[in-house]
Scaffold this motif. Structure first.
Motif, PDB file in Angstrom:
ATOM      1  N   GLY A  38       1.310  -6.262  -1.180  1.00 40.65           N
ATOM      2  CA  GLY A  38       1.163  -6.048  -2.592  1.00 40.65           C
ATOM      3  C   GLY A  38       2.430  -6.370  -3.323  1.00 40.65           C
ATOM      4  O   GLY A  38       3.538  -6.733  -2.543  1.00 40.65           O
ATOM      5  N   ARG A  39       2.460  -6.522  -4.628  1.00 41.19           N
ATOM      6  CA  ARG A  39       3.706  -6.728  -5.115  1.00 41.19           C
ATOM      7  C   ARG A  39       4.557  -5.577  -5.562  1.00 41.19           C
ATOM      8  O   ARG A  39       5.518  -5.768  -6.732  1.00 41.19           O
ATOM      9  N   HIS A  40       4.294  -4.330  -5.281  1.00 40.31           N
ATOM     10  CA  HIS A  40       5.097  -3.015  -5.429  1.00 40.31           C
ATOM     11  C   HIS A  40       6.304  -3.120  -5.356  1.00 40.31           C
ATOM     12  O   HIS A  40       6.870  -3.724  -4.259  1.00 40.31           O
ATOM     13  N   ARG A  41       7.476  -2.478  -6.037  1.00 40.78           N
ATOM     14  CA  ARG A  41       8.861  -2.653  -5.693  1.00 40.78           C
ATOM     15  C   ARG A  41       9.102  -1.836  -4.417  1.00 40.78           C
ATOM     16  O   ARG A  41       8.532  -0.726  -4.269  1.00 40.78           O
TER      17      ARG A  41
END
Length: 411
Positions: A216-219
């Protein structure tokens, strides 16, 4: 007259289909029995203890044996958070208890606390998807049902996230067997602990590592750097992505060291051959080996797979106790009044060689004494199963256990 040509392949195919048909019929019958049993089940009643705190590992450890006590404590921790809350859970019900946690987490984020949540998608398929919609201020990542792209082809990506872990402000952590839901608050007997001290950093690091591995693109979260080498509490975590399964080794080593007693409480007991040999070896050298399992768990197939080991264990001197009146979901052990473990891992193949799990290992006589008190309390709500009683079970029960034996490798 021309005789039909013998075909070994055809014979094997027919035998296989017959076996699969019998297995399917057995599983279907068990499911029907389970549905009826759940409809007729009486309200849960079982003994419990008040939360008790003992010093250990440069901090404190509090044992919870009743879900509502645990949830009240966890919610208080979330509501008092000042900097960061991280939470991972396997099951998160959209009921009154689940909504209370969701509300507390959203309120924490609204007052400026960093909130990071992970839930397992497969375990929550029956939970309405909108329940997991949070405001943008809350960071939510799901452990996916299947990994996209080439990751789907990697067996290491098939493990479920079976963890149940909460860390608040890097100062206090909760870990154990409890999922989040109203059923578990009052009707299940489980064990969870709250810990403070150096071990909190190790538990938070376990969350951070998993968060940073998820797709995913989570930090990404920064690594936890202030971890201690010296503590009576160690964290063991299974990480399928890295093919790491230390919890099984932890159990085998502790059982091998045992000189006086091994007391285990497990919701689902489907061990591999090495664990069975270790327990039988301990019993043969005079160790008092006792195992508490549910008389009737929430997974009837797991019960029947577990029963396939009873004859061997009872004949080898292991004492079996069946928990009455409620589902016992704890995953704990205490050995020789010195060593204990509490965590998320069952003694089955899914937990020990398949799923993401977290257990703490505690070498401390005070903690062991507390867990022995809990074991004695649970024992008061059990009936012992003897070998004489077990060998007299009906033929059809024995037959069904034999039919289901091949499924052990999947659970």
């Amino acid at each position: 007259m021309r005789l039909p040509r013998f075909s070994l392949r055809r014979l094997l195919t027919r035998v296989l289909l017959a076996v699969l048909s019998v297995q399917g019929a057995t599983l279907a019958a068990l499911m029907l029995i389970d549905q009826r049993r759940k409809r007729l089940r009486a309200p849960a009643r079982f003994p419990k203890t008040k939360p008790t705190t003992v010093p250990t590992g440069g901090g404190e450890l509090t044992v919870f044996t009743y879900g509502q006590d645990l949830y009240d404590d966890m919610l208080e921790g979330i509501r008092s958070a000042r900097r960061r809350v991280v939470l991972v859970t396997f099951i998160w019900k959209a009921d009154r208890t689940g909504r209370a946690f969701k509300k507390a987490l959203i309120e924490a984020a609204e007052r400026g606390v960093e909130v990071c949540l992970v839930y397992d998608e497969f375990a929550n398929l029956v939970v309405p998807r909108p329940f997991f919609h949070f405001p943008a201020s809350v960071n939510v990542v799901r452990h996916p049902l299947v990994w996209s792209g080439v990751g789907l082809l990697n067996p290491r990506n098939l493990g479920r996230n079976h963890n149940k872990l909460l860390v608040v402000d890097s100062e206090v952590a909760w870990v154990g067997g409890y999922n989040i839901g109203s059923l578990y608050a009052t009707d299940w007997r489980d064990t969870h602990v709250r810990v403070t001290g150096p071990v909190v950093a190790d538990l938070e690091d376990a969350f951070v590592d998993h968060w940073n591995q998820l797709p995913g693109r989570h930090r990404a979260l920064p690594d936890v750097s202030t971890r201690s080498w010296h503590s009576s509490i160690r964290v063991h975590r299974n990480v399928p992505r890295q093919a790491l399964y230390p919890i099984r080794g932890m159990y085998l080593e502790a059982i091998d060291r045992a000189a006086h007693h091994i007391w285990l409480t497990h919701a689902y007991f489907v061990p591999d051959d090495d664990l069975v040999r270790a327990l039988l070896g301990a019993a043969q050298r005079g160790v008092d080996v006792r195992l508490i399992v549910p008389d009737q768990s929430n997974h009837i197939v797991a019960d029947w797979l577990s029963r396939g080991f009873y004859s061997q264990l009872l004949a080898g001197g292991v004492r079996l106790f069946l928990y009455q009146g409620a589902m016992v979901h704890a995953k704990t052990a205490t050995i020789d009044g010195q060593w204990s473990t509490i965590g998320t891992a069952n003694l089955d193949r899914l937990s020990l060689a398949g799923n993401y799990e977290t257990n703490i290992e505690v070498t401390d006589a005070t903690v062991a004494a507390k867990l022995e008190e809990v074991f004695a309390m649970d024992l008061s709500n059990c009936r012992e199963l003897t070998l004489e009683e077990w060998v007299r079970r009906p033929f059809m029960v024995k037959f069904s256990e034999t039919v289901l034996r091949p499924y052990r490798r999947f659970l």
